[in-house]
Design a protein around this motif. Sequence first.
Motif, PDB file in Angstrom:
ATOM      1  N   CYS A  31      39.127  41.783  54.722  1.00 41.80           N
ATOM      2  CA  CYS A  31      39.202  41.293  53.339  1.00 41.80           C
ATOM      3  C   CYS A  31      39.407  42.400  52.321  1.00 41.80           C
ATOM      4  CB  CYS A  31      37.961  40.484  52.981  1.00 41.80           C
ATOM      5  SG  CYS A  31      36.475  41.465  52.735  1.00 41.80           S
ATOM      6  N   GLY A  42      35.460  38.143  40.602  1.00 34.89           N
ATOM      7  CA  GLY A  42      35.126  39.555  40.532  1.00 34.89           C
ATOM      8  C   GLY A  42      34.688  40.204  41.831  1.00 34.89           C
ATOM      9  N   ILE A  43      34.523  39.427  42.888  1.00 34.09           N
ATOM     10  CA  ILE A  43      33.950  40.017  44.104  1.00 34.09           C
ATOM     11  C   ILE A  43      34.995  40.878  44.833  1.00 34.09           C
ATOM     12  CG2 ILE A  43      34.407  38.119  45.732  1.00 34.09           C
ATOM     13  CD1 ILE A  43      31.007  39.782  45.534  1.00 34.09           C
ATOM     14  N   THR A  50      37.353  42.381  43.193  1.00 35.54           N
ATOM     15  CA  THR A  50      37.948  43.232  42.159  1.00 35.54           C
ATOM     16  C   THR A  50      37.765  44.733  42.396  1.00 35.54           C
ATOM     17  OG1 THR A  50      37.629  41.408  40.612  1.00 35.54           O
ATOM     18  CG2 THR A  50      38.086  43.570  39.658  1.00 35.54           C
ATOM     19  N   ASN A  98      43.857  43.216  50.812  1.00 34.36           N
ATOM     20  CA  ASN A  98      42.746  42.855  49.925  1.00 34.36           C
ATOM     21  C   ASN A  98      42.872  41.381  49.572  1.00 34.36           C
ATOM     22  OD1 ASN A  98      43.315  45.887  49.529  1.00 34.36           O
ATOM     23  ND2 ASN A  98      41.270  45.614  48.695  1.00 34.36           N
ATOM     24  N   LEU A  99      42.019  40.584  50.174  1.00 29.50           N
ATOM     25  CA  LEU A  99      42.126  39.141  49.977  1.00 29.50           C
ATOM     26  C   LEU A  99      41.450  38.731  48.674  1.00 29.50           C
ATOM     27  CD1 LEU A  99      41.351  37.859  53.603  1.00 29.50           C
ATOM     28  CD2 LEU A  99      43.578  38.309  52.541  1.00 29.50           C
ATOM     29  N   CYS A 100      42.132  37.858  47.946  1.00 27.96           N
ATOM     30  CA  CYS A 100      41.556  37.269  46.735  1.00 27.96           C
ATOM     31  C   CYS A 100      41.722  35.766  46.852  1.00 27.96           C
ATOM     32  CB  CYS A 100      42.280  37.773  45.490  1.00 27.96           C
ATOM     33  SG  CYS A 100      41.798  36.863  44.005  1.00 27.96           S
ATOM     34  N   ARG A 101      40.636  35.030  46.700  1.00 21.77           N
ATOM     35  CA  ARG A 101      40.719  33.571  46.832  1.00 21.77           C
ATOM     36  C   ARG A 101      40.888  32.896  45.478  1.00 21.77           C
ATOM     37  NH1 ARG A 101      42.428  29.966  50.579  1.00 21.77           N
ATOM     38  NH2 ARG A 101      40.847  28.450  51.210  1.00 21.77           N
ATOM     39  N   CYS A 102      40.637  33.617  44.389  1.00 19.11           N
ATOM     40  CA  CYS A 102      40.643  32.965  43.072  1.00 19.11           C
ATOM     41  C   CYS A 102      42.016  32.938  42.415  1.00 19.11           C
ATOM     42  CB  CYS A 102      39.703  33.684  42.112  1.00 19.11           C
ATOM     43  SG  CYS A 102      37.960  33.538  42.496  1.00 19.11           S
ATOM     44  N   THR A 103      42.709  34.054  42.435  1.00 13.24           N
ATOM     45  CA  THR A 103      43.832  34.225  41.504  1.00 13.24           C
ATOM     46  C   THR A 103      45.174  33.784  42.048  1.00 13.24           C
ATOM     47  OG1 THR A 103      44.312  36.435  42.334  1.00 13.24           O
ATOM     48  CG2 THR A 103      42.767  36.279  40.487  1.00 13.24           C
ATOM     49  N   GLY A 104      45.311  33.675  43.370  1.00 20.30           N
ATOM     50  CA  GLY A 104      46.663  33.508  43.903  1.00 20.30           C
ATOM     51  C   GLY A 104      47.496  34.765  43.682  1.00 20.30           C
ATOM     52  N   TYR A 105      46.837  35.841  43.308  1.00 22.87           N
ATOM     53  CA  TYR A 105      47.394  37.202  43.188  1.00 22.87           C
ATOM     54  C   TYR A 105      48.336  37.418  42.001  1.00 22.87           C
ATOM     55  CZ  TYR A 105      45.784  37.225  48.051  1.00 22.87           C
ATOM     56  OH  TYR A 105      45.039  37.097  49.190  1.00 22.87           O
ATOM     57  N   LYS A 156      32.775  43.195  35.723  1.00 18.02           N
ATOM     58  CA  LYS A 156      33.422  42.957  37.014  1.00 18.02           C
ATOM     59  C   LYS A 156      34.418  44.057  37.364  1.00 18.02           C
ATOM     60  CE  LYS A 156      32.732  37.969  37.385  1.00 18.02           C
ATOM     61  NZ  LYS A 156      33.295  36.614  37.171  1.00 18.02           N
ATOM     62  N   TYR A 196      25.825  40.863  42.043  1.00 18.20           N
ATOM     63  CA  TYR A 196      25.826  39.634  42.837  1.00 18.20           C
ATOM     64  C   TYR A 196      24.529  39.616  43.644  1.00 18.20           C
ATOM     65  CZ  TYR A 196      30.716  39.650  41.429  1.00 18.20           C
ATOM     66  OH  TYR A 196      31.868  39.666  40.681  1.00 18.20           O
ATOM     67  N   ALA A 235      47.694  28.547  45.285  1.00 15.11           N
ATOM     68  CA  ALA A 235      47.578  29.415  46.465  1.00 15.11           C
ATOM     69  C   ALA A 235      46.698  28.752  47.522  1.00 15.11           C
ATOM     70  CB  ALA A 235      47.008  30.773  46.073  1.00 15.11           C
TER      71      ALA A 235
END
Lengths: 157, 771, 284
Positions: free
Chosen positions: A45, A100-101, A103, A132-139, B20, B27, B650
């Motif tokens: 991730c 933010g996790i 980020t 670097n996986l991001c689940r929120c932004t769709g990058y 952030k 967290y 996504a």
Amino acid sequence: MSTITFTLNNSQVTVDAPPMTRLLDLLREHLHLTGTKEGCGEGECGSCSVLLNGELVNSCLVPTLQVQGATVTTIEGLGEHTHLHPIQQCFLEEGGAQCGICTPGMILATHHLLEKHPAPTLDEIREGLSGNLCRCTGYMRIFEAVQQTAKLAEAGK
Amino acid sequence: MAAKESIVGSPALRYEGEAKVLGYAKYIDDLHFPQMIHGATVRSKFPRGRITAIRYGEGIPWDEFTIVTWKDIPGENTIVHLLKDHPCLVQEIVNHPEEPIVLLAHPDKALLRKAVDAVTIEYEPLPAVFTIEESEAPDAPVIWNSEAGDSPNVFKTYLMEKGHVEDVWATADYIIEGEYSTGAQEQFYIENNGVIAEYSEQGVTVWGSMQCPYYLHHALQLAFGLPEQKCRVIQVETGGAFGGKEDYPSVIGCHAALLAMKSGRPVKMVYDRMEDMAATTKRHPSRTRHRTAVSKDGKLLGGEIEFAIDGGAYVTLSPVVLSRGTIHAAGPYNWPHLRIRAKAVATNCPPHGAFRGFGAPQSIFGLERHMDLIAKTVGITPEELRRRNFLQPGGTTATGQLIKDPIDLNGMLTRALEESGYHAKRAEFAKTNPTSPIKRGIGFATFMHGAGFTGSGERRLNSLVAIEVDDEGKPEILVSSTEFGQGTNTILCQVAAQTLHISYKDVRIAQPDTDRVPNSGPTVASRTAMIVGKLVEDASHNLLTCMRASGLLEETYTPEQFCHAALAYKQQHGELRATARYQAPDDIFWDDDKYHGDAYPAYAWAVYVAEVAVDTRTYMAEVKNFWALQEVGKVLNPVLAKGQVEGGVAQGIGYAIYEKCVWKDGVMANNQMTNYIMPTSADLPPIHVLFEEVPSIHGPFGAKGIGELPMDGPAPAILNAIEEATGVRFNHCPLLPEDIFDKLANPTLISADSSQLQPAVAGPVFSGTTP
Amino acid sequence: MRSDVRDYTLTAPGSLDAVLSALAANPRLTPIAGGTELMVALGVGRLGRHELISLDGLKELRFIEERPETLILGAGATFTDIRRNAAIAREFPLLAQTASWTGSIANQNRGTLGGNIANASPAADNPPALLAYDASIELVSATGRRTLPYDEFHLGYKKTVLQPGELIYAIHLPRRFAQHRQYVRKVGTRNAQAIAKIALAATALIDEAMVREIRLAGASLIDRPVRLHATEALLLGKAITPELRTQAAAVLASEIKPIDDIRSTAKYRIAVACNLLDEFLLSL
């Protein structure tokens, strides 16, 4: 136990830890730098990304003994409250951070990418951040943030 | 007035964004309390059975451990959601793999892991079921029964009727049948579930990563038999949720609190990725069956829809997921006659739960795939079919709700198809595909998503928000609505700043702490911007009214004057606080028994277009370009709104062609990031986000809900495009290369499918069901 | 984190000779270089070897040397080193390509060619390219060195010819592929950070429309990285015709034994392997 000395965010630190301790745990638990996050513990991730001798690495896959004498930069070494690093400023303005996790890792991956490619193409960005996986932004906002940082750096030259 | 330019509608910087990007944001796993120890869970490794013994193996200093079983629960052994069937810890009967049985705590995390592995559960196996089909089979073992259930293995059913559908079949020119199914999907927040609990004579306190502090607050009251004032829940920075931290924190929160009570020390429980993926909730797998009567000219005359979801082993939130899925199953179309039968069934999988869209992505997938089948069968384009059946202002939805807002779906469809170059691409691909190993296609889906709780849900929630002025004269918003990336903090502060005519940076929002913030409802259901935002606006007005009534604030004022007036008021009265409570609009009616009426105060409407390429050498489909056009009322913050849509798209692309949960007897076999395939930055196409803004009277400054909508459209749009590209129908998502291979390489499977038949020769009944 | 790091030892002797002596003295030692495999096993609680010795930072192993006839890659060369090397980009583009799709950028900065080979996964990204380039592998131990064709290195699932105390020292690539047609394609679960469902690498020398030389190799086709000798034998010395392509697919399908697993199915893997082979043959 091993005694390990290395340079962390421009300061020399010495710690005692079992040699197979993950650098991630050394940073978070021994040194209380919690900006480096654990998302998977298997190098997938990128949330735990740090710079090791200037190169992007997953700190969950680095045994502590291997940082002996090395230079490590974490998110805490990049900017501070009164003075955000340009990458951090652009992530903030372009919406590159949501939950933010991811980020901190994403910002360090961007740092590494821009070192190699100061004016990256979209494909270079897509590849450079693909660990670097991001689940929120769709990058998409992250791509904008990276491009904006590069643009500012170019303008500032 | 100070605020000359509008704060609402501006790209105000994310409220907690600086913390952030600096890595300062804390967290749950970043927090450490003095004397804190760690907790872990011993889980079942079998799907269903009766526990006969629990053995604590050798080599572990068990006397150093805190050990909790169901016997240690001071209150009721339940995790309460809608019913109380879900035990906090197994007493005797295990109903799914990974079910919590024993809790352990110890200061040493590594030793804790060894201890978990050293506990063995002996059991007598009981028969189990793992799919909707197995659960509903006539000879299925009864795995769940309750007075509240309609029949064995069924958690909930709904019957929704409009008109008299039985009358339409005889007059239909075409009757078109199809079956569609969707798989489970992991929320895949990058931060796993985690909490820290503390217990003392004053009561129980839990800090955690969560969406709904008051859900856990309620669960704690039951499990501990404590009055509400002795339970306290505090949300900390939350690293993604998407529904996955709606109901599950009640489980892990109660567990950590039990360990804290027994050990007398603060207990941290943070799952690792494998445990989180295997044991916590996912999107409900579903099956949708359509039977539709259509006229020669492509008008929907009537339809029957059977919608079923797999709820897993306990009820949890399945009835409300089913409800949203049922209402959205009819889509944005005019149905003169419609009957929807819906059910949520029990299986011996871990309970499925909330995930962005909440049932709607499942039933919309079925409908939007079916619409393309209807178009093909009738012999008109997918576009024309939709144009002939779109809901219009003045029309009524499947629940009988009158469309009052001036929506223009035809105009939206025209715009989306133009922006995407749909017609030109269709023509181009028709020319190039026959000679290319890469088959390209473009497809779309049209849909809507209701904002807020369904039906009378908002009345029952009865949400309350408050605004309090602090010692610096700055207003602080007090809500239980949480931030987990979507932008709650930012948009609520924007709404308050705009209403109070002060600067955005002068508004604060409190950390959600049930001892301090009123219950503004759960942070779910695309309700925060519209419902809670409106309450923040109302509370801001109430604050101004209060200040003006005291004579301390003029009609017009500067931000400095506001601050002075606020401080002066506080000096005189001790505190300055205003509240606002939800009041149902007068013209909204809902009948829970008949499932009829105004299902939602407002809907967001959308047209999503996907362009795909399918490589016939590898059978891999890739989304090459994506357009998302939506009408969501006033856009409160364009950067955050775009981010919401792009992120949702996504996830929708993942749902369509990447993300598969591989199940083996109820166990998720690919519970690692390496093996559960979420799109990376190298997999996603450009996502073009387009907004139309028709202000709604129900939300602040005209805003409606936006969070869930973008999850609904991508999967059907993509599979519609894949059918355009390959000429082959696929009715299940996720659609992986292996599935495409199976059909492309096996023409016999294709020929059984009605879409390959010419309507003129196929007769009046078409079945889209494939073996 | 599912392991207790206190149960593991790790030493870093600092020179290749010292590492080899330590390995000779203690056959239970497991070498760890970039950690991109073993540290994953540690994290998920599946690292069965408890005594480790670090190869990280050994200058003797981290090199890429250009000789007139061969290019020699030290086992400690990282995938980033390989991607940045001009000679590899020019003469061995398949390897540059496979290095670029080995894990993520962060893993390429740490992971080494030697580690990828020694780990001996049938799905490993780089072995097919090395096999297609007719690589030799040089092994080293306290008692000496030996070099053998890389094609003979892998013996079975995660089984290699490596003896206790022996390390991979280098890979030798003959610099004679300038005229060859070259092909590599990986079919993974996604575009980045993917484990191969199947991959095929190929080099062929075509002269007067005849196949004069051909090497085919793949990943996830059988229990180890594999050269496809039977298919090569069929094609060698022939002109590519539609009939020959059909025969080649049949021979290929008969010489591979892929499996069903959580990532894919055997029948899909066979079909796609045949399609990739055909794509290559069509390009000749």
